[in-house]
Structures are given as structure tokens and as C-alpha cells.
Design a protein around this motif. Structure first.
Motif, PDB file in Angstrom:
ATOM      1  N   SER A 186       0.662  -1.314  -0.135  1.00  0.00           N
ATOM      2  CA  SER A 186       0.173  -0.056  -0.166  1.00  0.00           C
ATOM      3  C   SER A 186       0.808   1.313   0.076  1.00  0.00           C
ATOM      4  CB  SER A 186      -1.036  -0.045   1.266  1.00  0.00           C
ATOM      5  OG  SER A 186      -1.702  -1.056   1.248  1.00  0.00           O
ATOM      6  N   GLU A 187       2.010   1.198   0.862  1.00  0.00           N
ATOM      7  CA  GLU A 187       2.932   2.311   0.782  1.00  0.00           C
ATOM      8  C   GLU A 187       3.531   2.447  -0.822  1.00  0.00           C
ATOM      9  OE1 GLU A 187       4.558   1.983   5.547  1.00  0.00           O
ATOM     10  OE2 GLU A 187       5.317   1.098   3.756  1.00  0.00           O
ATOM     11  N   GLN A 188       3.968   1.474  -1.452  1.00  0.00           N
ATOM     12  CA  GLN A 188       4.586   1.453  -2.430  1.00  0.00           C
ATOM     13  C   GLN A 188       3.730   2.062  -3.735  1.00  0.00           C
ATOM     14  OE1 GLN A 188       6.087  -2.322  -3.028  1.00  0.00           O
ATOM     15  NE2 GLN A 188       7.325  -2.273  -1.128  1.00  0.00           N
ATOM     16  N   LEU A 189       2.262   1.562  -3.590  1.00  0.00           N
ATOM     17  CA  LEU A 189       1.425   2.262  -4.485  1.00  0.00           C
ATOM     18  C   LEU A 189       1.110   3.655  -4.282  1.00  0.00           C
ATOM     19  CD1 LEU A 189      -1.462  -0.484  -4.534  1.00  0.00           C
ATOM     20  CD2 LEU A 189      -0.118   0.065  -6.584  1.00  0.00           C
ATOM     21  N   LEU A 190       0.868   4.088  -3.159  1.00  0.00           N
ATOM     22  CA  LEU A 190       0.941   5.672  -2.802  1.00  0.00           C
ATOM     23  C   LEU A 190       2.095   6.378  -3.338  1.00  0.00           C
ATOM     24  CD1 LEU A 190      -0.547   8.096  -1.531  1.00  0.00           C
ATOM     25  CD2 LEU A 190       0.318   7.659   0.443  1.00  0.00           C
ATOM     26  N   ASP A 191       3.185   6.017  -2.982  1.00  0.00           N
ATOM     27  CA  ASP A 191       4.380   6.733  -3.236  1.00  0.00           C
ATOM     28  C   ASP A 191       4.620   6.644  -4.775  1.00  0.00           C
ATOM     29  OD1 ASP A 191       5.106   7.036  -0.549  1.00  0.00           O
ATOM     30  OD2 ASP A 191       6.530   5.578  -0.631  1.00  0.00           O
ATOM     31  N   GLY A 192       4.401   5.519  -5.522  1.00  0.00           N
ATOM     32  CA  GLY A 192       4.682   5.229  -6.886  1.00  0.00           C
ATOM     33  C   GLY A 192       3.628   6.354  -7.855  1.00  0.00           C
ATOM     34  N   GLY A 193       2.329   6.283  -7.191  1.00  0.00           N
ATOM     35  CA  GLY A 193       1.365   7.140  -7.910  1.00  0.00           C
ATOM     36  C   GLY A 193       1.733   8.700  -7.839  1.00  0.00           C
ATOM     37  N   PHE A 206       1.962  -3.250 -11.711  1.00  0.00           N
ATOM     38  CA  PHE A 206       1.732  -3.627 -10.228  1.00  0.00           C
ATOM     39  C   PHE A 206       0.954  -4.872 -10.381  1.00  0.00           C
ATOM     40  CE2 PHE A 206      -0.939  -3.822  -6.633  1.00  0.00           C
ATOM     41  CZ  PHE A 206      -0.043  -4.321  -5.549  1.00  0.00           C
ATOM     42  N   ALA A 207      -0.222  -4.842 -10.709  1.00  0.00           N
ATOM     43  CA  ALA A 207      -1.277  -5.867 -10.786  1.00  0.00           C
ATOM     44  C   ALA A 207      -0.888  -7.116 -11.481  1.00  0.00           C
ATOM     45  CB  ALA A 207      -2.594  -5.312 -11.399  1.00  0.00           C
ATOM     46  N   LEU A 208      -0.048  -6.870 -12.585  1.00  0.00           N
ATOM     47  CA  LEU A 208       0.339  -8.164 -13.077  1.00  0.00           C
ATOM     48  C   LEU A 208       1.533  -8.957 -12.202  1.00  0.00           C
ATOM     49  CD1 LEU A 208       0.286  -7.049 -16.880  1.00  0.00           C
ATOM     50  CD2 LEU A 208      -1.099  -8.908 -16.002  1.00  0.00           C
ATOM     51  N   ALA A 209       2.310  -8.145 -11.624  1.00  0.00           N
ATOM     52  CA  ALA A 209       3.542  -8.677 -11.027  1.00  0.00           C
ATOM     53  C   ALA A 209       2.911  -9.273  -9.621  1.00  0.00           C
ATOM     54  CB  ALA A 209       4.420  -7.780 -10.710  1.00  0.00           C
ATOM     55  N   ASN A 210       1.767  -8.802  -9.164  1.00  0.00           N
ATOM     56  CA  ASN A 210       1.332  -9.023  -7.675  1.00  0.00           C
ATOM     57  C   ASN A 210      -0.142  -9.761  -7.610  1.00  0.00           C
ATOM     58  OD1 ASN A 210       3.826  -7.960  -5.983  1.00  0.00           O
ATOM     59  ND2 ASN A 210       3.273  -6.284  -7.481  1.00  0.00           N
ATOM     60  N   PRO A 211      -0.378 -10.702  -8.347  1.00  0.00           N
ATOM     61  CA  PRO A 211      -1.853 -11.171  -8.179  1.00  0.00           C
ATOM     62  C   PRO A 211      -2.309 -11.683  -7.029  1.00  0.00           C
ATOM     63  CG  PRO A 211      -0.600 -12.562  -9.652  1.00  0.00           C
ATOM     64  CD  PRO A 211       0.285 -11.338  -9.369  1.00  0.00           C
ATOM     65  N   ILE A 266      -3.664   0.425   6.526  1.00  0.00           N
ATOM     66  CA  ILE A 266      -3.880   0.106   5.226  1.00  0.00           C
ATOM     67  C   ILE A 266      -4.811   0.790   4.406  1.00  0.00           C
ATOM     68  CG2 ILE A 266      -4.313  -1.745   3.614  1.00  0.00           C
ATOM     69  CD1 ILE A 266      -2.822  -3.563   5.355  1.00  0.00           C
ATOM     70  N   ARG A 267      -5.895   0.859   5.066  1.00  0.00           N
ATOM     71  CA  ARG A 267      -7.308   1.893   4.611  1.00  0.00           C
ATOM     72  C   ARG A 267      -6.913   3.150   3.989  1.00  0.00           C
ATOM     73  NH1 ARG A 267     -10.628  -1.992   2.362  1.00  0.00           N
ATOM     74  NH2 ARG A 267     -11.494  -3.209   3.960  1.00  0.00           N
ATOM     75  N   ARG A 268      -6.079   3.998   5.258  1.00  0.00           N
ATOM     76  CA  ARG A 268      -5.875   5.269   4.937  1.00  0.00           C
ATOM     77  C   ARG A 268      -4.760   5.252   3.804  1.00  0.00           C
ATOM     78  NH1 ARG A 268      -1.175   7.979   6.306  1.00  0.00           N
ATOM     79  NH2 ARG A 268      -1.365  10.245   6.422  1.00  0.00           N
ATOM     80  N   LEU A 269      -3.791   4.623   3.632  1.00  0.00           N
ATOM     81  CA  LEU A 269      -2.943   4.569   2.536  1.00  0.00           C
ATOM     82  C   LEU A 269      -3.569   4.319   1.097  1.00  0.00           C
ATOM     83  CD1 LEU A 269      -0.079   2.441   3.936  1.00  0.00           C
ATOM     84  CD2 LEU A 269       0.082   4.704   3.366  1.00  0.00           C
ATOM     85  N   GLN A 270      -4.682   3.530   1.215  1.00  0.00           N
ATOM     86  CA  GLN A 270      -5.723   3.161  -0.009  1.00  0.00           C
ATOM     87  C   GLN A 270      -6.283   4.409  -0.277  1.00  0.00           C
ATOM     88  OE1 GLN A 270      -7.400  -0.256   1.450  1.00  0.00           O
ATOM     89  NE2 GLN A 270      -6.041  -1.452   0.334  1.00  0.00           N
ATOM     90  N   ARG A 271      -6.990   5.135   0.743  1.00  0.00           N
ATOM     91  CA  ARG A 271      -7.841   6.305   0.490  1.00  0.00           C
ATOM     92  C   ARG A 271      -6.851   7.414  -0.096  1.00  0.00           C
ATOM     93  NH1 ARG A 271     -10.130   4.879   5.487  1.00  0.00           N
ATOM     94  NH2 ARG A 271      -8.832   6.536   6.403  1.00  0.00           N
ATOM     95  N   LEU A 272      -5.735   7.577   0.185  1.00  0.00           N
ATOM     96  CA  LEU A 272      -4.835   8.430  -0.188  1.00  0.00           C
ATOM     97  C   LEU A 272      -4.441   8.309  -1.806  1.00  0.00           C
ATOM     98  CD1 LEU A 272      -2.360   9.204   2.727  1.00  0.00           C
ATOM     99  CD2 LEU A 272      -3.918  10.588   2.067  1.00  0.00           C
ATOM    100  N   TYR A 273      -4.300   6.947  -1.883  1.00  0.00           N
ATOM    101  CA  TYR A 273      -3.964   6.569  -3.512  1.00  0.00           C
ATOM    102  C   TYR A 273      -5.095   6.781  -4.158  1.00  0.00           C
ATOM    103  CZ  TYR A 273      -2.298   3.482  -7.248  1.00  0.00           C
ATOM    104  OH  TYR A 273      -2.346   3.118  -8.288  1.00  0.00           O
ATOM    105  N   VAL A 274      -6.226   6.491  -3.653  1.00  0.00           N
ATOM    106  CA  VAL A 274      -7.622   6.706  -4.621  1.00  0.00           C
ATOM    107  C   VAL A 274      -7.648   8.242  -4.988  1.00  0.00           C
ATOM    108  CG1 VAL A 274     -10.020   6.860  -4.639  1.00  0.00           C
ATOM    109  CG2 VAL A 274      -8.631   4.778  -3.983  1.00  0.00           C
ATOM    110  N   GLU A 275      -7.268   8.894  -3.853  1.00  0.00           N
ATOM    111  CA  GLU A 275      -7.582  10.638  -4.040  1.00  0.00           C
ATOM    112  C   GLU A 275      -6.296  11.050  -5.265  1.00  0.00           C
ATOM    113  OE1 GLU A 275      -9.866  12.187  -3.025  1.00  0.00           O
ATOM    114  OE2 GLU A 275     -10.572  10.178  -2.426  1.00  0.00           O
ATOM    115  N   GLU A 276      -5.265  10.387  -5.272  1.00  0.00           N
ATOM    116  CA  GLU A 276      -4.325  10.859  -6.521  1.00  0.00           C
ATOM    117  C   GLU A 276      -4.910  10.508  -7.564  1.00  0.00           C
ATOM    118  OE1 GLU A 276      -1.509  12.338  -5.991  1.00  0.00           O
ATOM    119  OE2 GLU A 276      -1.519  12.159  -3.867  1.00  0.00           O
ATOM    120  N   TRP A 277      -6.000   9.471  -8.008  1.00  0.00           N
ATOM    121  CA  TRP A 277      -6.587   9.310  -9.139  1.00  0.00           C
ATOM    122  C   TRP A 277      -7.541  10.307  -9.198  1.00  0.00           C
ATOM    123  CZ3 TRP A 277      -6.024   5.020 -12.720  1.00  0.00           C
ATOM    124  CH2 TRP A 277      -4.877   4.230 -12.314  1.00  0.00           C
TER     125      TRP A 277
END
Length: 207
Positions: free
Chosen positions: A82-89, A114-119, A140-151
Motif C-alpha cells: 500500500s505504501e509503494q502504490l501511494l509513493d509510486g502514484g 503492479f497488478a500483473l506482478a502481484n496477483p 492500510i485503509r488510510r494509505l488506500q484512500r490517499l492513493y485513490v485521491e491521487e486518481w
């Protein structure tokens, strides 16, 4: 269902690097990868610490030297991802800050890869997140919310007719497309799968 091998690994380090500059994985990382694969294929409650130890060739005391238990393994798999997704995004948006269309395209590329590498990790997140204690689950939920907000910020910048709530609906729909990798068979090669997922996601988001 067959899952591709998960690639849950911490950021690369130089110490202990192997051929071509690749860092040799620690025993802890190898055990975690095995545990993730078992959780994804059998379910969290279908796997015991003894099962993980047997698959990893590790005795009970040695296994507990690396992890306190299954919950610790699950948290160790899901929190860094979750941290890597947020940082990468965030990095990809920053690199394309003046061009929302380019930012969206690079976000899609990043998440599809990411999705193809980590099913297996995606399968864990979909089915086993609620097994975690409250604090790591909240993190994890907080990191996910922050990632969604980048989108969301990227979509609203690109499509002025969307409000934040509407962009959030589209973002979650896009994740559903891209995170379908645990359910995809091997009849289509990886490169073509990536192309199809990218095209479908961009089509859904661009309107």
C-alpha cells in the motif's frame, strides 16, 4: 485458479547485491513470499504456521524468529505494498504535473504493471484484509484512500465535468478492471494482457 508468483519485496538495497545489481533476498522475504502464495491459494484460515514452515523448509522456532504469527505475515505483505502504490502514484503524477492526460496514462501503466506482478497480493487484499487487527487494517485503509485521491485529482483535472465523487466512482471501477489479474488465466501472454488492461482502463476513465 492459478496465481502467478507474487513479487512482494522491499525497496532494493545495494548491500548483498547479486548479478546485474539485483539485491539478494533475505530469508524473511522468501518466507513471506511463500506465505503470501499459500494464503492466496488456500485462504488465510486454510494455512497454518506449520504449513508455511514446511513449504519454506523452516522449523517452528526459526519461523517465529522472523514473524510473530500469520497476522504479522499478512500485515508485512499488505502494508508495504500500500505504501509503494501511494509513493509510486504520487511520483508519476509529479512527473506529469502539467499534463493530466499524461498523468492518467502513466498512473494506469504503473497500476497495471503492479497488478500483473502481484496477483497473489491482490487476492489477499480482496479476501483477507479483514483478518488483520484494527490498527494495521486502519493504516492500510488510510494509505488506500490517499492513493485513490491521487486518481481523483488527476481525473477531475482531466475531465472538468466530473466532481470528486464521480471521479472516485470511476477510479474504483478502474481498480476493479486492473485488479482482475488473480482471475486471469494464462491463455493470453503477459504483454497482451497488459495491453488489454491498459486499453480497457483508459477507455473507461476517459469517457
Amino acid at each position: 485458479m492459478t496465481l502467478e508468483q507474487s513479487s512482494v519485496r522491499p525497496p532494493a538495497q545495494t548491500r548483498g547485491a547479486g548479478p546485474a545489481g539485483q539485491r539478494r533476498r533475505s530469508r524473511r522475504e522468501e518466507i513471506l513470499e511463500i506465505a503470501v502464495g499459500l494464503f492466496a491459494t488456500r485462504g488465510y484460515h486454510g494455512v497454518s504456521m506449520d504449513d508455511i514452515g514446511a513449504a519454506a523448509g523452516v522449523t517452528g522456532p526459526a519461523l517465529y524468529h522472523h514473524f510473530a504469527g500469520k497476522e504479522a505475515m499478512l500485515a508485512a505483505a499488505l502494508i508495504p505494498v500500500s505504501e509503494q502504490l501511494l509513493d509510486g502514484g504520487q511520483k508519476r503524477i509529479a512527473d506529469s504535473s502539467d499534463d493530466p492526460a499524461a498523468a492518467l496514462a502513466t498512473l494506469v501503466d504503473f497500476h497495471v504493471e503492479f497488478a500483473l506482478a502481484n496477483p497473489a497480493v491482490i487476492a489477499l487484499h480482496l479476501h483477507e484484509l479483514d483478518r488483520l487487527p484494527e490498527e494495521p487494517r486502519r493504516q492500510i485503509r488510510r494509505l488506500q484512500r490517499l492513493y485513490v485521491e491521487e486518481w481523483v485529482s488527476t481525473l477531475t483535472a482531466l475531465r472538468g465535468e466530473l466532481n470528486a465523487g464521480e471521479a472516485r466512482v470511476l477510479a474504483h471501477a478502474a481498480f476493479g478492471l486492473m485488479n482482475s489479474t488473480p482471475f486471469l488465466g494464462g491463455e493470453v501472454d503477459r504483454t497482451r494482457r497488459a495491453e488489454l488492461l491498459r486499453a480497457a482502463t483508459l477507455s473507461a476513465l476517459q469517457g
